[in-house]
Design a protein around this motif. Structure first.
Motif, PDB file in Angstrom:
ATOM      1  N   CYS A   1       0.835  -1.193   0.000  1.00  0.00           N
ATOM      2  CA  CYS A   1       0.000   0.000   0.000  1.00  0.00           C
ATOM      3  C   CYS A   1       0.873   1.247   0.000  1.00  0.00           C
TER       4      CYS A   1
ATOM      5  N   CYS B   1       0.211   3.250   3.624  1.00  0.00           N
ATOM      6  CA  CYS B   1       0.655   2.762   4.935  1.00  0.00           C
ATOM      7  C   CYS B   1       1.744   1.703   4.832  1.00  0.00           C
TER       8      CYS B   1
ATOM      9  N   ARG C   1      -2.838  -8.045   3.649  1.00  0.00           N
ATOM     10  CA  ARG C   1      -4.086  -7.287   3.804  1.00  0.00           C
ATOM     11  C   ARG C   1      -5.129  -7.547   2.720  1.00  0.00           C
TER      12      ARG C   1
ATOM     13  N   CYS D   1      -4.234  -0.439   0.237  1.00  0.00           N
ATOM     14  CA  CYS D   1      -4.706  -1.650   0.899  1.00  0.00           C
ATOM     15  C   CYS D   1      -6.197  -1.491   1.197  1.00  0.00           C
TER      16      CYS D   1
ATOM     17  N   CYS E   1      -6.931   1.327   3.859  1.00  0.00           N
ATOM     18  CA  CYS E   1      -6.693   2.691   3.375  1.00  0.00           C
ATOM     19  C   CYS E   1      -7.673   3.066   2.265  1.00  0.00           C
TER      20      CYS E   1
END
Ligand SMILES: [Zn+2]
Ligand SMILES: [Zn+2]
Length: 270
Positions: free
Chosen positions: A18, A21, A28, A36, A39
């Motif tokens: 991601c 993050c 994830r 992800c 997010c």
């Protein structure tokens, strides 16, 4: 040193992460546009709701206004129904596809779960939406919103016509009958109007005027007056005569007529 296809796959997917993050896709779930699952849900709101809205309700009959159209009140609590319908008409649900983002009406999103809870005494509506913005989302996201509302009392178009005693046709019922017979016929016609009014709110008797040999009913719409006349014809062998007078134009330029329908009933005896 060689990797087997499974290992190659694993390494390939571990490399994807991601960009917000840094979470790995392998941990994830599938990335959506580089984000992800968590997010993506944080960055893409499902629900668009106004902070405040005005709910317009007819003070006479409980109908509510959505856009420019009045909607009749149902069986239940007219205010709660009006609040619910108004907020539903103002909600938009985000849907992201390869073609871009679209904002749909709640009923256009089949897998959406939506709960609308009007808190009438607090003047707020609580909304809970459960759905996916993007089809790659593993789980639907949950969103809540609070919309403040104020009630505005108004008069709907039909109640406006009623209070102005508007009419399209005068049904003139004439004949040599007793008062009792007349009131009986009148009740039958009023019953017919009441039943028509259940199907179509704009069908009503605006006024009743006693005449020396009968009575006049001021009726909306003209088709109801014609139905009344044909009932008098088939039940009492009334003779029907209709005439029309041009009284102006409608807003869209059509000619507007007022109709007089004379129903002459034969004498009961002789
Ligand atoms: Zn993330
Ligand atoms: Zn009304």
């Amino acid at each position: 040193m060689g990797l087997n296809p499974e290992e190659k796959n694993l390494i390939g997917s571990m490399k994807r992460f991601c960009y917000w993050c840094g979470a790995l896709e392998a941990e994830r779930g599938p990335l959506i546009g580089g984000l992800c699952q968590r997010c993506f849900a944080e960055g893409n709101r499902l629900l668009r709701a106004p902070a405040e809205l005005e709910v317009t309700i007819c003070g006479r009959c409980g109908a509510h206004l959505i856009g420019k159209r009045w909607h009749e009140a149902g069986e239940g609590d007219a205010i709660a129904d009006a609040v619910r319908a108004t907020v539903l008409s103002s909600l938009k649900v985000a849907r992201l596809t390869d073609a871009g983002i679209k904002f749909l009406r709640p009923h256009e999103v089949p897998e959406l779960e939506l709960r609308v809870e009007p808190k009438l005494t607090e003047g707020v509506i609580k909304i809970r939406a459960h759905g996916k913005v993007h089809e790659l989302q593993v789980k639907p996201q949950l969103e809540e919103a609070r919309v403040k509302f104020s009630l505005k009392r108004s008069t709907c178009d039909v109640c406006g016509l009623k209070s102005a005693r508007h009419y399209e046709a005068i049904l003139q019922v004439r004949g040599k009958f007793t008062r009792e017979r007349y009131s009986e016929i009148r009740k039958m016609l009023q019953q017919l109007a009441a039943e028509a009014g259940k199907r179509e709110k704009a069908a009503f008797i605006a006024n009743v005027k006693e005449q020396r040999e009968g009575f006049d009913l001021y009726v909306n719409p003209a088709s109801l007056a014609r139905r009344m006349a044909s009932m008098l014809k088939s039940w009492f062998r009334a003779e029907i005569k209709e005439s029309a007078k041009l009284v102006g134009q409608t807003r869209d330029g059509r000619k507007k007529f007022r109709f007089s329908i004379l129903a002459r009933l034969p004498s009961e005896r002789g």
